[in-house]
Every structure is written in C-alpha cells, then in structure tokens.
Design an enzyme around this catalytic site. Structure first.
Site: not given
Ligand SMILES: NC(=O)c1ccc[n+]([C@@H]2O[C@H](COP(=O)([O-])OP(=O)(O)OC[C@H]3O[C@@H](n4cnc5c(N)ncnc54)[C@H](OP(=O)(O)O)[C@@H]3O)[C@@H](O)[C@H]2O)c1
Length: 250
Positions: A134, A147
């Site tokens: 990501s 995350y």
C-alpha cells in the site's frame, strides 16, 4: 511471463477478485483462497478455466499451513498475496486480537506463503510472487499505526526477496495501491468523505497494474499518477513534516 496456474489470497472481493477475473481473461487456472466459501464457489463457477476453492482463515495456523502445502504441490507459477485489512482508529482503541490479526494476515501469512512459493518456484526455475502492499507503507501516521507498519514490512521484505531471487527465474514484486474502491473501507470502518474523487482508482485498474508489474518481474509498482506523485513528494519531505501532515489528515 505467461502463467498457467495462480494462487490468489483474498480472492473473494476487491483487488483479489479483479486479479482473478483478469487471469480468467488470460486463460490462467486459479486456486482461490479466502474465508467466504459461498463467494469463492460462485467466482470459481464463473472462471473460464479450471478453478479450485481453498477456504482458509489466514489467521489460523492450520488453515494457513494448508495453503502453504497447496503451493508446495508445485503446479503454481503465480502466487498473489493479496488478503489484507486495515482498521481506522487508534491502536489502544482496538482489541488486542483485532490488532494481532492484522499482523497475522498482512504480514505472517504473506511471509509464510512467500517462503513456500520462493522455494517451490526456485526448484521449478520459474514463477512470480506478487505481494500487495500500500502507499501506507511510506508513511507512519496516527490512526494507521499497525496497518502502515504491516505494509512497510511488505515493501521492504519484497524488495530484498527480489534481490535474493535474482537469476533463479523467480521474481518478487510489491504493488502499492492508494485509495481503491473495494470493501476495504467499510470493513475497516474508514470515513470516506474526506477523500476527493480524483484520488480513487478502481480495483480493475489496480489489478492490471499489479499483473503487468509481476509479468515484467518489476520489484515494485505504485499504480496511478496521484499515488506515484504522492509517494514522490513524501520521499523528498523531511520525516517530521510527513508525520505532521499525515497526522493532521487522518
Ligand atoms: N482498497 C484500498 O484502498 C487499498 C489500498 C491499498 C492497499 N490495499 C490492500 O489491498 C489488498 C486487498 O484489499 P481490498 O481493497 O481488495 O479489500 P477487500 O475488498 O476488503 O478484500 C480483502 C480480501 O482479503 C480477504 N481476507 C481478509 N481477512 C482474511 C483472513 N483472515 N483470511 C483470509 N482472507 C482474508 C477477504 O476475504 P474473506 O472476507 O472472504 O476472507 C477479501 O477477499 C489488501 O492487502 C489491502 O491492504 C487496499
């Protein structure tokens, strides 16, 4: 690289499902991994070539081991470690189990399946590993602590794995999407209103970029002009400024 059979984790929705559908258009057989068996069966039935369903919760050690063993059979030449999730909010406001499960799915499962794939594919002398990271890998902001850290792991690990596999016929690629319209944000309870339309990509666009990068044996791909520009800017900014902007935004 032209693949014959791919194993895709998180194949039941979003980017993983788009990857499966694109592989179907290319005539690639698939092994579909996720928890939602009904969705996987429907997707398998729609796949134009052979499709196997392997139901697995990747936080579960035995179920993860079954996926490792499936890779070790040796007939898979593309492994896509796509399953993952995020949770909006502060570390201490989530349960310890929810936070740990994020690490188990985003990091531990990807790590173990990359290990199984790298060994098996190296023996075969060919294969591709595509790990979904990501743009969050390049920031460490409040409300995304775990995350971001899991995705930083994916980029760092995959970069080095690509170096270790050089000359073996096996490649490792990380894909770093930004905002992508999937079920991710509903599942993680994210507030979408603050993100402008131009910042979003479709899962089909992201899937195509990932497969293109993996087929070329690229080390890392950031899909989309906005995401590329954002990561470019982040790399030129002092860390304190990145943190301040990120924390204010999130
Ligand atoms: N959407 C974005 O904006 C965005 C941006 C950057 C990176 N990403 C990354 O892209 C990847 C795919 O996410 P997405 O956006 O496509 O979200 P999604 O639509 O929510 O898909 C997530 C997939 O992961 C699977 N999954 C989640 N937990 C699992 C578990 N414990 N065991 C097995 N499978 C599990 C889900 O399947 P089941 O529920 O059926 O198990 C689902 O197929 C993730 O790694 C995510 O971090 C997404």
């Amino acid at each position: 690289m032209v693949w014959t059979k791919a194993l895709v984790t998180g194949a039941s929705s979003g980017i993983g499902l788009s990857i499966v559908r694109e592989l179907g258009r290319r005539g690639v057989a698939v092994v579909l991994v996720a928890r939602d068996i009904d969705r996987l069966n429907t997707i398998a039935n729609e796949h134009p070539v052979a499709a196997e369903v392997l139901q697995a919760d990747l936080t579960n050690t035995e179920q993860l081991a079954a996926v490792e063993q499936r890779i070790e059979v040796g007939d898979i030449d593309l492994v896509v470690n796509n399953a993952g999730f995020g949770l909006d909010g502060m570390f201490i406001d989530h349960t310890r189990d929810d936070e740990t499960n994020m690490v188990l799915v985003n990091v531990v499962a990807l790590h173990r399946l990359s290990h199984a794939a790298a060994i098996t594919m190296k023996t075969a002398g060919t294969g591709s590993i595509l790990n979904i990271a990501s743009v969050a890998a390049f920031t460490s902001t409040a409300r995304a602590s775990t995350y971001s850290a899991t995705k930083a792991f994916v980029v760092s690990f995959t970069d080095a794995l690509a170096s270790e596999l050089k000359g073996t016929g096996v490649t490792a690629t990380s894909l770093c999407p930004g905002l992508t319209r999937t079920e991710f944000h509903d599942r993680g309870d994210y507030d979408l209103d603050k993100f402008p339309d131009f910042a979003w990509q479709t899962s089909d666009e992201v899937a195509l970029q990932g497969l293109h990068a993996a087929a070329n044996g690229e080390r890392r791909r950031i899909p989309g002009a906005v995401n590329k520009a954002m990561v470019g800017v982040i790399k030129t900014m002092p860390e304190t400024l990145i943190r301040a902007v990120g924390n204010r935004f999130f």
